[in-house]
Motif scaffolding. Structure first.
Motif, PDB file in Angstrom:
ATOM      1  N   ARG A   1       8.247   5.139   6.747  1.00  0.00           N
ATOM      2  CA  ARG A   1       8.243   6.443   7.416  1.00  0.00           C
ATOM      3  C   ARG A   1       9.176   7.413   6.701  1.00  0.00           C
TER       4      ARG A   1
ATOM      5  N   GLU B   1       3.799  11.709  13.333  1.00  0.00           N
ATOM      6  CA  GLU B   1       4.530  10.609  12.696  1.00  0.00           C
ATOM      7  C   GLU B   1       5.892  10.407  13.346  1.00  0.00           C
TER       8      GLU B   1
ATOM      9  N   GLU C   1       5.457   8.343  16.457  1.00  0.00           N
ATOM     10  CA  GLU C   1       5.167   6.951  16.104  1.00  0.00           C
ATOM     11  C   GLU C   1       6.423   6.245  15.587  1.00  0.00           C
ATOM     12  N   SER C   2       7.220   6.957  14.814  1.00  0.00           N
ATOM     13  CA  SER C   2       8.446   6.368  14.259  1.00  0.00           C
ATOM     14  C   SER C   2       9.412   5.984  15.368  1.00  0.00           C
TER      15      SER C   2
END
Length: 413
Positions: free
Chosen positions: A66, A321, A324-325
């Motif tokens: 990430r 993102e 999600e991280s």
């Protein structure tokens, strides 16, 4: 520590912790024949292997890809404070390729103090807030001279409490590095320069019995020392094992037509860790790495409440993102909490307060010296990963220091 400094250091620690959880995967893939219970804790190697293989390692592999965790700002141009610079490694694999500013995600590039919240990066909201604060506010402006004085005072206060010599991210020499494009691996850096770094760490900054003379016998520190000093040595030895395992796991095997081929080097692993080749020392080094892993799990479980707060975002500018991280990071935190064989730090610094305070100060000075020694590493790539990993150990020391002072607000910072 100031608010922005605290957030900046926490961002670094989050990335450090995430990167270092992947370390034990090298032990698993190396198929080291280690069994039994680790010294100074109630955990067996088999349980750690299973926990890491099936729960932690697969998630860490995803997390370290990430953007929030792959970019790291570091100053690789700081001079060595202990001896004359003997020159940087000229081998091409020692070189670190920095990232151009254009490739850094906006949330990271915006500044460390804003990295935890997308709201903090909303310029319109910031302008409205600043305008509201100006209306009817008391004139609290300071002269440039006063501002410089406050900065100097803050730096002095921080230096009295720091376990680590941190890079100044505002320095013109500090650059962003993509850790995925600059992996920790064998570069060819060795010889007197590399030996002097590790010799300085072990001989001058590790606790050892007074009856042990140089050269330091790596087996000796486990005898005749209190728990706290044994733990310190194991952390440093575990760090050393981690570095060596990465070198063995990602070794330059051959180079044909200008294209390098990297992969595991079993012969090198045997030379560094085989019981016969190392006269019994190799397995001890690996066990110290497992011990470091336990310390790491404990540190993550203690820092989890900070990141579990809804106001904390891992902000890069990519909303999908980022969500999600954070979800993946919280999932890892849940796993670390489910592991019931953490190292019990309550057994440390449990003596009289005066002795504990003195010992803690010794720890701080040793940690700080080791962090400064990283600026003496002649290979830029080795220096990059050395700085990153030493910061984790320092972070763990700060966590233990906060327990010693019994201040919950200092749990992380």
């Amino acid at each position: 520590m100031s608010g922005s400094g605290a957030v900046r250091s926490t961002a670094v620690r989050a990335r450090v912790a995430a990167r270092l959880l992947a370390v034990l995967g090298c032990v698993v893939t190396a198929k080291a024949q280690l069994t039994g219970v680790l010294d100074d804790c109630l955990c067996d190697i088999e349980s750690i292997d299973d926990f890491n293989t099936f729960k932690i390692f697969p998630k860490i592999q995803k997390l370290q890809e990430r953007d929030y965790f792959r970019y790291y700002k570091v100053n690789l141009k700081r001079p060595c404070p202990f001896w004359a610079d003997d020159g940087h490694c000229s081998i091409k694999d020692c070189h670190v390729e920095p990232c151009p500013e254009s490739k850094i995600p906006v949330g990271i590039k915006a500044g460390s103090s804003n990295k935890y919240s997308k709201a903090a990066n909303n310029s319109k909201e910031l302008e409205d807030c600043e305008q509201a604060n100006k209306l009817g506010a008391v004139n609290s402006t300071l002269s440039n001279q006063s501002k410089e004085a406050f900065i100097d005072w803050a730096r002095y206060d921080d230096s009295q409490d720091h376990f680590c010599e941190l890079d100044d991210e505002r320095s013109p020499d500090a650059q962003y590095v993509d850790l995925l494009l600059n992996p920790e691996r064998y570069t060819g850096y060795k010889g007197p320069s590399a030996w002097r770094v590790w010799n300085s760490i072990y001989e001058e900054n590790c606790f050892k019995p007074r009856s042990v003379y140089r050269p330091l016998n790596p087996l000796a520190p486990s005898r005749g020392l209190c728990l706290e000093k044994r733990v310190f040595y194991k952390l440093i030895s575990g760090l050393h094992a981690s570095i060596n395992l990465h070198l063995c796991a990602n070794y330059l095997l051959e180079e044909t037509w200008g294209k390098p081929c990297w992969g595991p080097n079993v012969k090198e692993f045997t030379r560094r860790f085989d019981p016969v080749e190392t006269k019994g020392e190799g397995p001890r080094r690996l066990k110290n790495l497992y011990f470091l892993y336990l310390i790491e799990l404990r540190a993550l479980s203690k820092v989890a409440p900070y990141f579990e707060r809804s106001v904390v975002d891992l902000y890069t500018g990519n909303g999908h993102e980022d969500a999600e991280s954070k979800a993946l990071l919280l999932d890892i935190f849940r796993d670390t909490k489910s592991f019931h064989m953490h190292f019990d730090e309550k057994s440390m610094f449990a003596g009289d307060k005066k002795g504990a305070k003195s010992l803690k100060e010794e720890f701080r000075l040793h940690f700080k010296n080791i962090s400064r020694i990283m600026d003496c590493v002649g290979c830029d790539k080795c220096r990059l990963w050395g700085k990153l990993q030493v910061q984790f150990i320092v972070w763990r020391g700060r966590l233990e220091d906060s327990r010693l002072r019994n201040c919950s607000e200092n749990l992380v910072f």
